[in-house]
Enzyme design. Sequence first.
Site, short mmCIF file in Angstrom:
data_model
loop_
_atom_site.label_atom_id
_atom_site.label_comp_id
_atom_site.label_asym_id
_atom_site.label_seq_id
_atom_site.Cartn_x
_atom_site.Cartn_y
_atom_site.Cartn_z
CG ASP A 112 -1.47 0.84 1.67
OD1 ASP A 112 -2.36 1.36 0.35
OD2 ASP A 112 -2.14 1.13 2.78
CE LYS A 140 -5.30 -0.80 -1.14
NZ LYS A 140 -5.79 -0.65 0.11
CG PHE A 161 -9.10 -1.59 3.34
CD1 PHE A 161 -8.81 -1.44 3.69
CD2 PHE A 161 -9.85 -2.85 3.90
CE1 PHE A 161 -7.12 -2.25 4.82
CE2 PHE A 161 -9.72 -3.91 5.04
CZ PHE A 161 -8.04 -3.39 5.43
CG ASP A 168 -6.75 -8.73 8.00
OD1 ASP A 168 -6.10 -8.42 7.45
OD2 ASP A 168 -7.26 -8.56 9.51
NE ARG A 174 -6.43 -12.96 8.55
CZ ARG A 174 -5.01 -11.83 8.58
NH1 ARG A 174 -4.51 -12.03 7.36
NH2 ARG A 174 -4.38 -11.53 9.61
P1 IMP Z 1 1.93 -0.67 3.53
O1 IMP Z 1 3.01 -0.36 4.72
O2 IMP Z 1 0.90 1.16 3.99
O3 IMP Z 1 2.55 -0.87 2.74
O4 IMP Z 1 1.17 -1.67 4.06
C1 IMP Z 1 1.28 -2.51 4.13
C2 IMP Z 1 0.47 -3.51 4.75
O5 IMP Z 1 -0.97 -3.21 5.22
C3 IMP Z 1 -0.10 -4.39 4.50
O6 IMP Z 1 0.50 -6.16 4.58
C4 IMP Z 1 -1.77 -5.13 5.09
O7 IMP Z 1 -1.47 -6.03 6.18
C5 IMP Z 1 -1.95 -4.17 5.47
N1 IMP Z 1 -3.08 -3.43 4.16
C6 IMP Z 1 -2.64 -2.95 3.35
N2 IMP Z 1 -3.56 -2.13 2.30
C7 IMP Z 1 -4.86 -3.06 2.74
C8 IMP Z 1 -6.44 -3.50 1.92
O8 IMP Z 1 -6.79 -2.91 1.00
N3 IMP Z 1 -6.11 -4.45 2.73
C9 IMP Z 1 -5.90 -5.50 3.92
N4 IMP Z 1 -5.03 -5.55 3.88
C10 IMP Z 1 -4.32 -4.22 3.47
#
Ligand code: IMP
Length: 190
Positions: A112, A140, A161, A168, A174
């Site tokens: 993300d 994303k 999301f 989850d 999940r």
């Molecule tokens: P980041 O550090 O923002 O890249 O977030 C990574 C983590 O956030 C992922 O490993 C997921 O566990 C969680 N995450 C981010 N976006 C989503 C989503 O759309 N659905 C579910 N979990 C998400």
Amino acid sequence: MNTSNSMISDLEKIVINKDEIEKRVIELGQQIKSDYSQNDSINEIVLVCILRGAVFFLSDLARAIDMPVIFDFISVSSYGDSSKSSGIVRIMKDLDENIEGKHVIIVEDIIDTGLTLNHLVEVLNARNPASLKICTLLSKPKRRKIDIKVDYIGFEIDDFFAVGYGLDYAGKYRNLPLVGALDPKIYSKD
Ligand code: IMP
Ligand code: MG
């Protein structure tokens, strides 16, 4: 109503169905095998699964890679029970194996902002693996806050999301066999 239907009714839409996931995971496995077998000195890959979201992806991906692999698991906290990033990244469970001199692929469910992975790459690189790559089921790109090189991406998705196939919301969804966009009504409650 069965469980799957009650989970499906919390979705705004189904984004990637079961067959599409299966097909893409097999392609990724073949790609990985082909990339790593170009180097004769590589006879084994260590797949580092990020708990808990990447477990189904790991188990399907591993079976699609036609060469020896080892599994290891790491758990980092980033989101807690909310759909917004806390920005805090903490290792809750570390790897069991020493990755020094190993060819490592981090297997993640979704990237993300990139903050979690960026931190993890720093931590794992400090342990001197022979190589370190990233394989994520979902990405994303529009949400990225930090530029991070992702070697293998299953699907690029828009900013919604995502739940299912390991992903989850507050621990739920999940076990949906597909990836869906969670209805914002569900998470806007908190
Ligand atoms: P980041 O550090 O923002 O890249 O977030 C990574 C983590 O956030 C992922 O490993 C997921 O566990 C969680 N995450 C981010 N976006 C989503 C989503 O759309 N659905 C579910 N979990 C998400
Ligand atoms: Mg995760």
